[in-house]
Write a protein that holds these residues in place. Structure first.
Motif, PDB file in Angstrom:
ATOM      1  N   THR A   2       0.836  -1.188   0.000  1.00  0.00           N
ATOM      2  CA  THR A   2       0.000   0.000   0.000  1.00  0.00           C
ATOM      3  C   THR A   2       0.877   1.246   0.000  1.00  0.00           C
ATOM      4  N   THR A   4       0.588   5.661   0.934  1.00  0.00           N
ATOM      5  CA  THR A   4      -0.194   6.715   1.553  1.00  0.00           C
ATOM      6  C   THR A   4      -0.436   7.793   0.515  1.00  0.00           C
ATOM      7  N   ARG A   6      -2.549  11.469  -0.332  1.00  0.00           N
ATOM      8  CA  ARG A   6      -3.150  12.626   0.335  1.00  0.00           C
ATOM      9  C   ARG A   6      -4.146  13.313  -0.595  1.00  0.00           C
ATOM     10  N   SER A  17      -5.235  11.834   4.593  1.00  0.00           N
ATOM     11  CA  SER A  17      -4.390  10.776   4.044  1.00  0.00           C
ATOM     12  C   SER A  17      -5.114   9.445   4.151  1.00  0.00           C
ATOM     13  N   GLU A  19      -4.439   5.072   3.240  1.00  0.00           N
ATOM     14  CA  GLU A  19      -3.601   3.973   2.759  1.00  0.00           C
ATOM     15  C   GLU A  19      -4.405   3.186   1.734  1.00  0.00           C
TER      16      GLU A  19
END
Length: 106
Positions: A2, A4, A6, A17, A19
């Motif tokens: 994964t 992150t 935004r 944010s 994942e």
């Protein structure tokens, strides 16, 4: 695996944010849901739906653009994924005109 990613709230500019898998393709961030599309929360399984519904500041920590924690506005906004049917990319029905729209494909 994964990553992150935004997203900026189109109402107040706060940054959230999430994942997610890196192969999910984003279409747009909108203030209203696309008619007929299914959304999941950012903490739910969203790979089988059409996008993610955020509630700014209520779904976890939000920050300003520099990463300083702030309070969100509490208003909903929607991340819309690219959808395909039999290998053909589908447009929202009806297409979204007006309002904030951020295309990630251009």
């Amino acid at each position: 695996m994964t990553v992150t990613v935004r997203y900026t709230c189109p109402h107040c500019g706060a940054v959230v944010s999430v994942e997610r898998r890196p192969d999910l393709a984003d279409r747009s961030v909108t203030t209203l849901p696309q008619p007929g599309w299914e959304y999941a929360g950012p903490d739910e399984e969203f790979e089988a739906v059409d996008g993610i519904e955020f509630h700014c500041g209520e779904d976890g920590t939000v920050t300003d653009l520099e990463g300083t924690p702030i309070e969100g506005c509490g208003r909903p906004f929607y991340l819309n994924f690219v959808r395909y049917e039999q290998g053909v990319e589908l447009e929202p029905e009806p297409p979204t005109y007006g309002g904030p729209r951020f295309d990630f494909s251009s």
